[in-house]
Design a protein around this motif. Structure first.
Motif, PDB file in Angstrom:
ATOM      1  N   GLN A 169       4.934  -0.549  -2.671  1.00 25.31           N
ATOM      2  CA  GLN A 169       4.625  -0.105  -4.036  1.00 25.31           C
ATOM      3  C   GLN A 169       5.278  -1.021  -5.067  1.00 25.31           C
ATOM      4  O   GLN A 169       4.666  -1.358  -6.088  1.00 25.31           O
ATOM      5  CB  GLN A 169       5.082   1.347  -4.241  1.00 25.31           C
ATOM      6  N   ALA A 170       6.526  -1.426  -4.834  1.00 26.57           N
ATOM      7  CA  ALA A 170       7.200  -2.338  -5.757  1.00 26.57           C
ATOM      8  C   ALA A 170       6.504  -3.695  -5.769  1.00 26.57           C
ATOM      9  O   ALA A 170       6.306  -4.300  -6.836  1.00 26.57           O
ATOM     10  CB  ALA A 170       8.665  -2.495  -5.363  1.00 26.57           C
ATOM     11  N   PHE A 171       6.125  -4.178  -4.574  1.00 26.36           N
ATOM     12  CA  PHE A 171       5.403  -5.454  -4.490  1.00 26.36           C
ATOM     13  C   PHE A 171       4.083  -5.372  -5.244  1.00 26.36           C
ATOM     14  O   PHE A 171       3.760  -6.264  -6.046  1.00 26.36           O
ATOM     15  CB  PHE A 171       5.157  -5.814  -3.020  1.00 26.36           C
ATOM     16  N   PHE A 172       3.320  -4.297  -5.005  1.00 29.65           N
ATOM     17  CA  PHE A 172       2.019  -4.145  -5.659  1.00 29.65           C
ATOM     18  C   PHE A 172       2.178  -4.068  -7.178  1.00 29.65           C
ATOM     19  O   PHE A 172       1.439  -4.735  -7.923  1.00 29.65           O
ATOM     20  CB  PHE A 172       1.314  -2.886  -5.140  1.00 29.65           C
ATOM     21  N   GLY A 173       3.148  -3.293  -7.654  1.00 28.35           N
ATOM     22  CA  GLY A 173       3.346  -3.140  -9.092  1.00 28.35           C
ATOM     23  C   GLY A 173       3.683  -4.452  -9.783  1.00 28.35           C
ATOM     24  O   GLY A 173       3.144  -4.769 -10.853  1.00 28.35           O
ATOM     25  N   ARG A 174       4.576  -5.241  -9.167  1.00 27.58           N
ATOM     26  CA  ARG A 174       4.944  -6.524  -9.761  1.00 27.58           C
ATOM     27  C   ARG A 174       3.798  -7.518  -9.718  1.00 27.58           C
ATOM     28  O   ARG A 174       3.478  -8.192 -10.700  1.00 27.58           O
ATOM     29  CB  ARG A 174       6.166  -7.095  -9.025  1.00 27.58           C
ATOM     30  N   GLU A 175       3.150  -7.605  -8.554  1.00 28.24           N
ATOM     31  CA  GLU A 175       2.085  -8.595  -8.371  1.00 28.24           C
ATOM     32  C   GLU A 175       0.871  -8.291  -9.247  1.00 28.24           C
ATOM     33  O   GLU A 175       0.270  -9.194  -9.832  1.00 28.24           O
ATOM     34  CB  GLU A 175       1.671  -8.642  -6.888  1.00 28.24           C
TER      35      GLU A 175
END
Length: 852
Positions: free
Chosen positions: A737-743
């Motif tokens: 979720q953190a990866f998706f949000g940043r990317e």
């Protein structure tokens, strides 16, 4: 063989004034990159046989014969001369209407011709082109006078056999250049040429034997047959063995394989021939399928866990409202078991299932698992099976609707097809479910030749045509798919726990730069990785090491003058392969021997720089001499069964450590892997591409998921020089979720997919000045209407491949359907405009829609 009449050949070649004797015409797809289907007239004698989806024999481009596919039949007279269809090859169509619609969509969406789709889609043995053959002219008096030695050899060969091919001539003369000799024979009227098209697919036939009548239908008369053999012991033994085999196999036609009878009765063909003369046996041949059946006892799938049951219920609920569902399950969560249940339900409904995998290597494990449950209702289709096997499976898939008994598929029907992206082209009759496993994988994208399609996206459209449901499964969804799920276009089902309550592996990010400073780095291995490998081997566990570069070393460099080995055809360095002891180009295949001195300055100070899977395998043996180490990369799996052999060796624990490229990251399920090592995470994350962060996260997470899948927690060691990279932190926390949000924020800020659509156009020519000027003309046509949406032309990362200089033009568009269609039409217009200008007709244009 009936030879053609030379007079007819002359008339056939003279096609200046064709006479249209029919008002029926057919649009025929040819397996060539021509812009549109070619129109042919249908002779009166063939009107009843020509049907949509049938292959027909046609002439195109001089006297060359091709097997084309009938797209449609009409009665509109063309405004140009047309040729006639020469013959109808198929009694029944090889394609159905939905498959032809699918081809048309692929050609339109991916900016290519129907001929290119046909060439990619049809099995090789269904694509026919004529072969030129030589025949001795009836006008020649056969005294061989006035012929030189080479001409005499060819004429003599033709006097012994009716016809020979061009390749036969090359072998007779033992040389490659034969056309000057053939031309002299034509001028002397010794021979004539004709084109012949032969069917490549040959059904498999086996030699069988059965009782002759009346013994076959009246078993009570069999005693008379035994009395006839009473004085011939071997014949009596043959008859007894036959009876035993027939009772064992109970064949429908009453026959058994002659080879089985020879073996069981210890006889040869002379015994059966003698019994056939007596009227006891009938010898015959029958067609059989090359597709082997599954003869082992079937087993039930393991029980569903609570999480799997919930996931199934959610999938069913989403399928009532949406056609596509994304199943996001962590590695080891048991997604395959969910697939099994959905496949079972589809088969019980009498539907076909397409199960797509990104790599052929994955089919080895999955097929053995599924066959134990479904038997021979499962079939495999990919490029590594033989051409004839592909034809038979093609036919089996198409005949699915005719293989029904009481509404249920018969055993052996092609209910579930397991395959790589090429399986999308099969002519499904009743497709009900499409499963795209590891949907994020870039291997689903076809790069060359056209059509340059995405297997995942093409699968979704194929399902739409058939009214089927699509399940996309992965532990690391692509940003496009996850965004579609978040916005409600797809259903979303999540499986957050590993099957059996096993913890996700412990991840350690190791600073390779710091280890190098402290002199702890040994070759390319940190002390942490080596210690963990030794500990795992001591516990009897196995390990996987991931390095996404094959070969031994990517560069050979002179430390004196700076020279490095380069390909003469491509702008890339040559990779050293130790097992071949040569330098090789990974783009065009060019190879040279390893130099001992620098060709530029003569120095002997040559050094191999960098490392690939070969070097990892080689140097690991120094630090772990007792370990059995294997390698799985493109070089190691070239042969048909190499994938299966390596996987089996690792499963059976004959290998302790498996070193590999991204092949080892994709869905393989091993129960004894305690440690996974990523040798160089920096290579994945520092690639000059807007998707490099996404690719790096996916690859590291996927390879990490191979650890600790059966009853114990595994450990993942990620080596990196830049340990502060945000992707490594997200991998460490296992936080998609953190990866998706940043990317996704970065993609939106810089207008990249999924917020825009991309089309990459690559222009190629052997002369750099020609491609430079041609690309400028091409780009100016696009910019006249698309303005700032067009970027380039620019030189790609590798600016020359196979002797062709490359320039890229990137088109970045908003998500507007009208703009999408206009842009594709404009690409065609720009291509025509450029190629019609003097000097640019030979500039090649490759269009890549939705590049990855």
């Amino acid at each position: 063989m009936q030879l053609p009449d030379p007079t007819n050949i002359a008339l056939q070649n003279n096609s200046l004034h064709p006479i249209l004797a029919t008002s029926t015409f057919a649009e025929v797809i040819l397996p060539l990159a021509v812009p549109k289907p070619y129109t042919y007239s249908v002779p009166e004698a063939l009107i009843a046989q020509v049907r949509m989806g049938c292959r027909v024999e046609v002439q195109f481009g001089g006297n060359k014969l091709y097997a084309g596919l009938v797209l449609k039949i009409h009665h509109k007279t063309p405004d140009h001369r047309v040729k006639e269809i020469l013959n109808v090859i198929d009694k029944e169509p090889v394609l159905n209407e939905k498959t032809l619609q699918y081809w048309q969509w692929l050609a339109g969406y991916y900016c290519c011709s129907l001929g290119e789709v046909m060439d990619a889609a049809l099995p090789a043995n269904l694509k026919l082109a004529s072969e030129r053959r030589l025949v001795l002219s009836p006008l020649y008096d056969a005294n061989f006078g006035g012929l030189d030695d080479k001409e005499f050899l060819i004429a003599e060969a033709l006097s012994l056999q009716e016809t020979i091919t061009i390749e036969d001539v090359r072998q007779i003369l033992n040389q490659r250049t034969v056309f000057p000799t053939i031309k002299r024979l034509l001028d002397k009227k010794v021979i004539y040429l004709y084109e012949e098209m032969a069917e490549k697919y040959k059904p498999k036939r086996v030699a069988c034997v059965r009782l002759a009548e009346p013994y076959r239908s009246q078993q009570e008369l069999l005693q008379e047959a035994f009395e006839m053999c009473a004085k011939a012991l071997r014949q009596t033994e043959a008859l007894m063995a036959f009876v035993q085999l027939e009772r064992k196999h109970k064949p429908e036609d009453g026959g058994v394989l002659r080879s089985e009878l020879y073996k069981k009765a210890s006889i040869d063909s002379s015994v059966l021939n003698a019994m056939a003369k007596k009227g006891i046996f009938e010898l015959y041949e029958k067609e059989v399928s090359r597709l082997g059946g599954f003869e082992e006892e079937l087993s039930e799938a393991e029980s569903l866990s609570d999480q799997q049951t919930r996931a199934l219920e959610e999938i069913h609920a989403h399928f009532t409202e949406k056609n596509t569902v994304l199943l996001h399950g962590v590695t080891g969560s048991g997604k395959t078991r969910v697939y099994v249940e959905l496949i079972r339900e589809a088969i019980e409904r009498g539907e076909q299932v397409l199960y797509l995998l990104p790599e052929v290597a994955l089919t080895t494990q999955i097929i053995s698992r599924l066959q134990k449950i479904f038997g021979d209702q499962i079939a495999v289709y990919h490029h590594r099976i033989t051409h004839n096997d592909r034809v038979e499976l093609w036919q089996k898939v198409q005949q699915f609707g005719n293989e029904k008994t009481a509404g249920l598929p018969v055993v052996g029907a092609a209910c579930c097809i397991l395959g790589a992206r090429s399986a999308l082209f099969l002519p499904f009759e009743k497709l009900g479910l499409v499963i795209v496993d590891e949907e994020h994988d870039t291997s689903y994208k076809q790069n060359d030749p056209a059509p340059r399609y995405s297997g995942r996206d093409a699968a979704i459209y194929l399902a739409h045509l058939h009214g089927a449901k699509v399940l996309l499964g992965t532990a690391t969804p692509s940003l496009e798919s996850y965004q579609n799920a978040k916005t409600g276009k797809y259903g979303l089902v999540e499986m957050t726990e590993r099957f059996g309550g096993i913890e996700l592996p412990e991840t350690l990010i190791v600073d390779a730069k710091e280890e190098a400073k402290l002199r702890k780095l040994q070759s390319h291995f940190t002390s942490v990785l080596l210690d963990e490998l030794k500990a795992a081997l001591g516990r009897g566990e196995q390990a996987i090491l991931f390095q996404n570069r094959r070969g031994y070393a990517p560069t050979l460099r002179c430390t004196a003058c700076g020279w490095h080995s380069e390909c003469i055809h491509c702008d890339v360095s040559l990779t050293y392969h130790k097992y071949r002891n040569n330098l090789q180009c990974h783009y065009c295949g060019y190879q040279i021997a390893l130099a001992s001195t620098c060709p530029a300055c003569g120095s002997i100070e040559l050094k191999l720089q960098g490392f690939g899977t070969e070097k990892i395998e080689d140097e690991l043996k120094i630090y772990l001499p007792e370990a059995n180490i294997g390698r799985m990369d493109y070089d190691a799996v070239r042969t048909k069964d190499a994938h299966a052999r390596i996987i089996n060796d690792f499963e059976e624990k004959r290998l302790d450590i498996l070193v590999g490229t991204q092949m080892v990251t994709k869905g393989l399920d091993f129960d004894n892997v305690g440690v996974v090592g990523v040798i160089s995470a920096d290579q994945l994350l520092q690639f000059p591409d807007f998707r490099s962060g996404e690719r790096g996260f996916q690859l590291i997470t996927q390879v990490a998921g191979r650890a600790g899948r059966r009853g114990k927690r595994g450990k993942v060691i990620v080596q990196a020089m830049n340990v502060a990279h945000p992707v490594l932190r997200e991998v460490f926390d296992n936080d998609f979720q953190a990866f998706f949000g940043r990317e996704i924020m970065e993609r939106k800020a810089f207008a990249y997919p999924p917020f825009t659509r991309l089309i990459k156009v690559t222009l190629k020519h052997k002369k750099p000045d020609v491609v430079n000027r041609g690309a400028t003309v091409f780009a100016n046509v696009l910019k006249s209407k698309l303005d700032k949406r067009v970027l380039g032309p620019s030189v790609p990362g590798v600016g020359r491949v196979r002797g062709q200089f490359l320039l890229d033009v990137l088109i970045k568009m908003e998500m507007k359907p009208g703009l999408w269609k206009m842009t594709k039409d404009l690409i065609w217009e720009a291509t025509q405009t450029m190629q019609q200008k003097e000097g640019f007709s030979t500039v090649r244009v490759n269009v890549d829609v939705d590049p990855v």
